[in-house]
Design an enzyme around this catalytic site. Structure first.
Site, PDB file in Angstrom:
ATOM      1  NE  ARG A 168      -5.036 -10.122  -1.137  1.00 25.99           N
ATOM      2  CZ  ARG A 168      -5.194  -9.919   0.156  1.00 25.99           C
ATOM      3  NH1 ARG A 168      -5.842 -10.813   0.895  1.00 25.99           N
ATOM      4  NH2 ARG A 168      -4.733  -8.827   0.737  1.00 25.99           N
ATOM      5  CB  SER A 205     -10.059  -3.327   4.825  1.00 27.95           C
ATOM      6  OG  SER A 205     -11.402  -3.677   4.524  1.00 27.95           O
ATOM      7  CB  CYS A 206      -8.974  -3.637  -0.180  1.00 24.80           C
ATOM      8  SG  CYS A 206      -8.653  -5.192   0.669  1.00 24.80           S
ATOM      9  CG  ASN A 207     -12.706  -7.279   1.017  1.00 23.85           C
ATOM     10  OD1 ASN A 207     -13.053  -7.462  -0.139  1.00 23.85           O
ATOM     11  ND2 ASN A 207     -11.845  -8.087   1.635  1.00 23.85           N
ATOM     12  CB  ILE A 235      -0.949   0.007   1.231  1.00 21.75           C
ATOM     13  CG1 ILE A 235      -1.881  -1.214   1.193  1.00 21.75           C
ATOM     14  CG2 ILE A 235      -1.746   1.311   1.304  1.00 21.75           C
ATOM     15  CD1 ILE A 235      -2.837  -1.297   0.032  1.00 21.75           C
ATOM     16  CG  HIS A 248     -10.765  -9.017  -2.081  1.00 22.36           C
ATOM     17  ND1 HIS A 248     -10.187 -10.049  -1.385  1.00 22.36           N
ATOM     18  CD2 HIS A 248     -10.120  -7.894  -1.663  1.00 22.36           C
ATOM     19  CE1 HIS A 248      -9.248  -9.583  -0.581  1.00 22.36           C
ATOM     20  NE2 HIS A 248      -9.178  -8.275  -0.730  1.00 22.36           N
TER      21      HIS A 248
HETATM   22  P1  NAD Z   1       3.100  -4.975   3.390  1.00 23.42           P
HETATM   23  O1  NAD Z   1       3.635  -6.051   4.243  1.00 23.42           O
HETATM   24  O2  NAD Z   1       3.073  -5.152   1.911  1.00 23.42           O
HETATM   25  O3  NAD Z   1       3.906  -3.637   3.672  1.00 23.42           O
HETATM   26  C1  NAD Z   1       4.217  -3.206   4.964  1.00 23.42           C
HETATM   27  C2  NAD Z   1       5.565  -2.527   4.936  1.00 23.42           C
HETATM   28  O4  NAD Z   1       5.869  -2.067   6.256  1.00 23.42           O
HETATM   29  C3  NAD Z   1       6.698  -3.459   4.497  1.00 23.42           C
HETATM   30  O5  NAD Z   1       7.509  -2.768   3.557  1.00 23.42           O
HETATM   31  C4  NAD Z   1       7.468  -3.719   5.797  1.00 23.42           C
HETATM   32  O6  NAD Z   1       8.844  -3.909   5.567  1.00 23.42           O
HETATM   33  C5  NAD Z   1       7.227  -2.421   6.545  1.00 23.42           C
HETATM   34  N1  NAD Z   1       7.405  -2.538   7.995  1.00 23.42           N
HETATM   35  C6  NAD Z   1       7.343  -3.659   8.771  1.00 23.42           C
HETATM   36  N2  NAD Z   1       7.580  -3.339  10.068  1.00 23.42           N
HETATM   37  C7  NAD Z   1       7.786  -2.000  10.089  1.00 23.42           C
HETATM   38  C8  NAD Z   1       8.095  -1.080  11.125  1.00 23.42           C
HETATM   39  N3  NAD Z   1       8.205  -1.475  12.410  1.00 23.42           N
HETATM   40  N4  NAD Z   1       8.239   0.225  10.809  1.00 23.42           N
HETATM   41  C9  NAD Z   1       8.116   0.667   9.547  1.00 23.42           C
HETATM   42  N5  NAD Z   1       7.842  -0.171   8.503  1.00 23.42           N
HETATM   43  C10 NAD Z   1       7.668  -1.480   8.783  1.00 23.42           C
HETATM   44  O7  NAD Z   1       1.657  -4.631   3.956  1.00 23.42           O
HETATM   45  P2  NAD Z   1       0.457  -3.958   3.174  1.00 23.42           P
HETATM   46  O8  NAD Z   1      -0.275  -5.012   2.444  1.00 23.42           O
HETATM   47  O9  NAD Z   1       0.932  -2.759   2.445  1.00 23.42           O
HETATM   48  O10 NAD Z   1      -0.479  -3.542   4.393  1.00 23.42           O
HETATM   49  C11 NAD Z   1      -0.299  -2.329   5.092  1.00 23.42           C
HETATM   50  C12 NAD Z   1      -1.600  -1.924   5.733  1.00 23.42           C
HETATM   51  O11 NAD Z   1      -2.570  -1.732   4.692  1.00 23.42           O
HETATM   52  C13 NAD Z   1      -2.214  -2.962   6.684  1.00 23.42           C
HETATM   53  O12 NAD Z   1      -2.934  -2.274   7.673  1.00 23.42           O
HETATM   54  C14 NAD Z   1      -3.175  -3.708   5.780  1.00 23.42           C
HETATM   55  O13 NAD Z   1      -4.204  -4.349   6.497  1.00 23.42           O
HETATM   56  C15 NAD Z   1      -3.697  -2.572   4.931  1.00 23.42           C
HETATM   57  N6  NAD Z   1      -4.254  -2.956   3.642  1.00 23.42           N
HETATM   58  C16 NAD Z   1      -3.641  -3.906   2.871  1.00 23.42           C
HETATM   59  C17 NAD Z   1      -4.210  -4.252   1.658  1.00 23.42           C
HETATM   60  C18 NAD Z   1      -3.607  -5.301   0.780  1.00 23.42           C
HETATM   61  O14 NAD Z   1      -4.331  -5.976   0.088  1.00 23.42           O
HETATM   62  N7  NAD Z   1      -2.309  -5.487   0.758  1.00 23.42           N
HETATM   63  C19 NAD Z   1      -5.368  -3.616   1.222  1.00 23.42           C
HETATM   64  C20 NAD Z   1      -5.926  -2.604   1.998  1.00 23.42           C
HETATM   65  C21 NAD Z   1      -5.376  -2.293   3.225  1.00 23.42           C
END
Ligand code: NAD
Length: 339
Positions: A169, A140-142, A13, A221
């Protein structure tokens, strides 16, 4: 002067939000926080983003790999007007203290609870309520995908009840730790799922129940939506209402888009960055009434639909634009969303 935006958590994200912010003319990225000198960190630096580390202990690994870092997250937060926290879920509480210490506004993603920010955001449903806020959470995305459909239908015709099945997914495409699975997994087994209550964090009066199933795919999804409306309307009325929404794209299976795989192909053919689809994809020919109840299918690109909402939330919280409709159009124009 452009508003200064920091990204903490430059993953799926975070990297997309960084690029979307950079495409706007009223905000810019002042730095992104990485934990390791990964390929994503190198690409971020190559794009011109200043890279910061999440703690002093991690600077060594960057130095050893020959990557320059600008400093620690503390130094970045002092330069920023707002931080977009896109770290994995459940780090939010800890980081909130740091953001408060640096007196910087902050927004989290859907992996955090509503209570952390005290306000959950969706561009069409409650932009104006976010004006000037210090903290917000992008659902969230959903949930974003559901609200984009439920909000306009409720506003125009009233929703008596909504029942949703989410075929989710199992993992993001690059997330090898979680997949592949060779199964359909009721998730959670105990019904209903959390998505209904999450919709209620923005639209408290809608009677909604949801169930979720994890599926053997990483692409998108798929939602099967069933709604009982208070006022009578036709399939054409629903199609024209949804077709007018700024972040819904209507497609037709007769054009050969019969699956999420073909939606992803469409995104690539449209030249979308990373093959993203920021809009809900609603199958026009799925919109039907049966015994007075509305049914439709929509596909949601989990990696990108929340990205424009992040941009609008920044604009609202920093008071860069008072009118939500104008912000949505501005964000869409800069990204190339023509829905
Ligand atoms: P991700 O794992 O792809 O990315 C998270 C990033 O944060 C990684 O680059 C990781 O290295 C970094 N990270 C880990 N620990 C850390 C720390 N202590 N300090 C700083 N950075 C740190 O995760 P994502 O999928 O991008 O999800 C991030 C948020 O977005 C979550 O809350 C998730 O629920 C939400 N989200 C995800 C999606 C999806 O489908 N991927 C969709 C909507 C919302």
């Amino acid at each position: 002067m452009k508003a200064k935006v920091a990204i903490n958590g430059y993953g799926t994200i975070g990297k997309r939000v960084a690029d979307a912010v950079s495409a706007q003319d009223d905000m810019e990225i002042v730095g992104v926080v990485k934990t390791r000198p990964s390929f994503e960190a190198r690409i971020a630096a190559g794009k011109g983003y200043d890279v910061y580390v999440n703690s002093k202990e991690n600077i060594d690994s960057f130095n050893k790999s020959g990557m320059e870092v600008r400093g620690t997250i503390d130094e970045l937060l002092d330069k920023a007007d707002i931080v977009v926290d896109a770290t994995p879920g459940n780090l939010g509480e800890e980081y909130k203290k740091l953001y408060q210490k640096h007196r910087v506004k902050a927004m989290w993603q859907g992996g955090e609870d509503h209570a952390l920010a005290g306000f959950s955001f969706n561009s069409e449903a409650n932009y104006e309520d976010a004006l000037g806020l210090d903290f917000a959470r992008i659902v969230s995305c959903n949930t974003t995908g559901l609200i984009r459909v439920l909000y306009p239908l409720d506003k125009k015709y009233g929703i008596r009840k909504a029942r949703v099945t989410l075929m989710r997914r199992a993992a993001d495409p690059g997330d090898i730790k979680k997949g592949p699975i060779n199964a359909l997994v009721p998730d959670p087994v105990k019904l209903p799922s959390h998505h209904g209550p999450d919709v209620n964090s923005i639209l408290p009066d809608i009677d909604i129940t949801s169930v979720g199933v994890k599926t053997s795919t990483t692409l998108m999804h798929l939602h099967a939506v069933n709604i009982e409306l208070k006022e009578t309307c036709s399939e054409d009325d629903v199609i024209s209402l949804l077709g007018e929404r700024p972040r819904i794209m209507l497609i037709n299976s007769k054009d050969g888009i019969k699956s999420t795989a073909q939606v992803m192909e469409l995104a690539k053919d449209m030249g979308r960055p990373r093959g993203d689809i920021w809009e809900n994809i609603v199958w026009k020919d799925s919109v039907s009434f049966d015994r007075g109840e509305l049914y439709l299918f929509q596909a949601i690109h989990q990696e990108s639909d929340v990205v424009p909402e992040n941009v609008d939330a920044i604009r609202a919280m920093l008071g860069l634009e008072a009118d939500g409709g104008k912000s949505i159009l501005k964000t869409n124009k800069a990204l190339g969303i023509t829905a």
